[in-house]
Every structure is written in structure tokens, then in C-alpha cells.
Design an enzyme around this catalytic site. Structure first.
Site, PDB file in Angstrom:
ATOM      1  N   ALA A  88       0.836  -1.027   0.015  1.00  0.00           N
ATOM      2  CA  ALA A  88       0.018  -0.043   0.020  1.00  0.00           C
ATOM      3  C   ALA A  88       0.798   1.346   0.027  1.00  0.00           C
ATOM      4  O   ALA A  88       1.807   1.265   0.756  1.00  0.00           O
ATOM      5  CB  ALA A  88      -0.891   0.034   1.358  1.00  0.00           C
ATOM      6  N   ASP A  89       0.492   2.123  -0.776  1.00  0.00           N
ATOM      7  CA  ASP A  89       1.335   3.420  -0.751  1.00  0.00           C
ATOM      8  C   ASP A  89       0.435   4.359   0.210  1.00  0.00           C
ATOM      9  O   ASP A  89      -0.547   4.147   0.618  1.00  0.00           O
ATOM     10  CB  ASP A  89       1.493   4.035  -2.101  1.00  0.00           C
ATOM     11  CG  ASP A  89       0.308   4.303  -2.947  1.00  0.00           C
ATOM     12  OD1 ASP A  89       0.251   5.028  -3.945  1.00  0.00           O
ATOM     13  OD2 ASP A  89      -0.768   3.844  -2.482  1.00  0.00           O
TER      14      ASP A  89
END
Lengths: 137, 89
Positions: A88-89
Site C-alpha cells: 500500500a502506498d
């Protein structure tokens, strides 16, 4: 406590000797019945453990993370796994926090959301906010 | 000359956008807004030149104002019956 003045109480008992028994008491103290309040139980005496979060909260958070990041159902999401490690960014992290807000009905502040990096941290913050919400409600 | 927007500013714009999208009373518009916001931010994630980043950020701010206004107007005239998707059984 109320004091009831009783001047004369006449008790007539008819016995075979025709004895008149007269009871005379000037003051009779009648307890009106004061409600003795015991221990005030206004506050729940539950101990708040700061570090632990309820397991069902953690499982819910894991579920939401899995759905958001489109992970397969059997992938391992441990409580201490970082969001970045799961792929996940920062945008995904913000989305996850928003979904958690909606799910639990809480409101996360700006600074708090910057510090959430693992599942456990998110669950702890949720617990704290739910507590606060239930206290003020 | 406006200084280039930092990561935190963009993230807080994203958050305020999602918060205002939540306020739409209509289910369809709400879901579309959420999808569109996520897609827009994802598409512009890979922008490198500061001028295009600043342009996208300014556009985002403008759209945020539009969304806020529209959420308010929609809530003034919302229909009484909720969409079927909003009703949980």
C-alpha cells in the site's frame, strides 16, 4: 429524621383486673428512612489496558485492509504487518483510514493518521476513539 | 510563485475530498465521487514535473470546492426515499 411529638398514648387493655395501662411518652423519634447510598457506581470500573486491542477489532481491520488492497483471502495479514509491506502506498493508507472511520463511526485526526503504519496501531487507535465516543455519548 | 505542494498537503486534500464525498445523500453520486477521487489521485501519482503537480493540485482544490457546494445543495433537496443500496437488512 423526623421527631413526632406524642404527648399521650393511651393503651387500654382490658384484663380481668380492669387495669388501665397508660403509656406516656413525650417524644417519639421516627426514622423517616434515609436512603443510604452505597458506593457510587457512576463510572465503569473497567481497567483500561492501553497496549492491547480487542481481537475482533483487529480481525475487522485486517478484513478491511485485505479488501482495500485487493489481497487474496488466504494472504497473511498479521497485526504487526506494515501497510507498506503489504503493497500500500500513502494514498492507499489514507483510503484504509477513511474506510475504518466509516466502519467504526469514529473520526481520526490529521496527525493521528500520519502515524498509522501497522494494523495493530490502527486497531489501538480505533479502540481509543471508540472508548472516547462511548464515554461522551 | 506558489511553493510546490508537499506530500502531506496532497494527502490532506485527498482526505478532505473523501470526507466531503461522504456527505452526498444520493448513493450513486457518493459512490461515483469516491471512485473518481481515488482514480484521479492514482493517475496523477506519477507526475514528476513540479508545474504539472501544481496544476493538478490547483485543479483538485477547485474541484473540492465544487464538491462541497454540491453536497450542500443536494442535501437541501434530498429525496425522502433512500436508495435500496443504502438500506441494510
Amino acid at each position: 429524621m423526623a421527631a413526632v411529638p406524642v404527648t399521650c398514648v393511651r393503651l387500654t387493655t382490658s384484663m380481668h383486673n380492669n387495669q388501665i395501662v397508660r403509656k406516656n411518652s413525650t417524644f417519639m423519634i421516627v426514622p423517616m428512612g434515609r436512603i443510604e447510598r452505597g458506593f457510587p457506581c457512576l463510572r465503569s470500573s473497567r481497567f483500561q489496558i492501553a497496549c492491547a486491542a480487542k481481537p475482533e477489532t483487529v480481525t475487522k481491520v485486517c478484513e478491511i485492509v485485505k479488501t482495500q488492497l485487493a489481497l487474496s483471502a488466504d494472504s497473511e495479514v498479521a497485526p504487526d504487518s506494515k501497510f507498506s509491506a503489504l503493497g500500500a502506498d500513502s494514498l492507499d493508507t489514507v483510503e484504509i483510514v477513511m474506510t475504518l472511520e466509516e466502519e467504526f463511526g469514529i473520526s481520526v485526526e490529521e496527525e493521528n493518521s500520519q502515524n498509522i503504519t501497522t494494523v495493530q496501531e490502527a486497531a489501538d487507535l480505533i479502540e481509543k476513539l471508540v472508548e472516547k465516543k462511548n464515554e461522551t455519548a | 510563485m506558489v511553493p510546490p505542494s508537499s506530500r502531506t498537503e496532497i494527502l490532506s486534500l485527498f482526505r478532505s475530498f473523501l470526507r466531503s464525498a461522504r456527505q452526498f445523500p444520493d448513493y450513486n453520486i457518493r459512490e461515483y465521487a469516491k471512485r473518481r477521487i481515488v482514480d484521479a489521485f492514482h493517475d496523477n501519482k506519477t507526475l514528476s514535473s513540479p508545474s504539472s503537480v501544481a496544476a493538478a493540485f490547483a485543479d483538485g482544490k477547485y474541484q473540492l470546492q465544487v464538491a462541497k457546494r454540491q453536497a450542500l445543495v443536494y442535501s437541501l433537496y434530498s429525496p425522502k426515499t433512500k436508495s435500496i443500496m443504502d438500506i441494510k437488512y
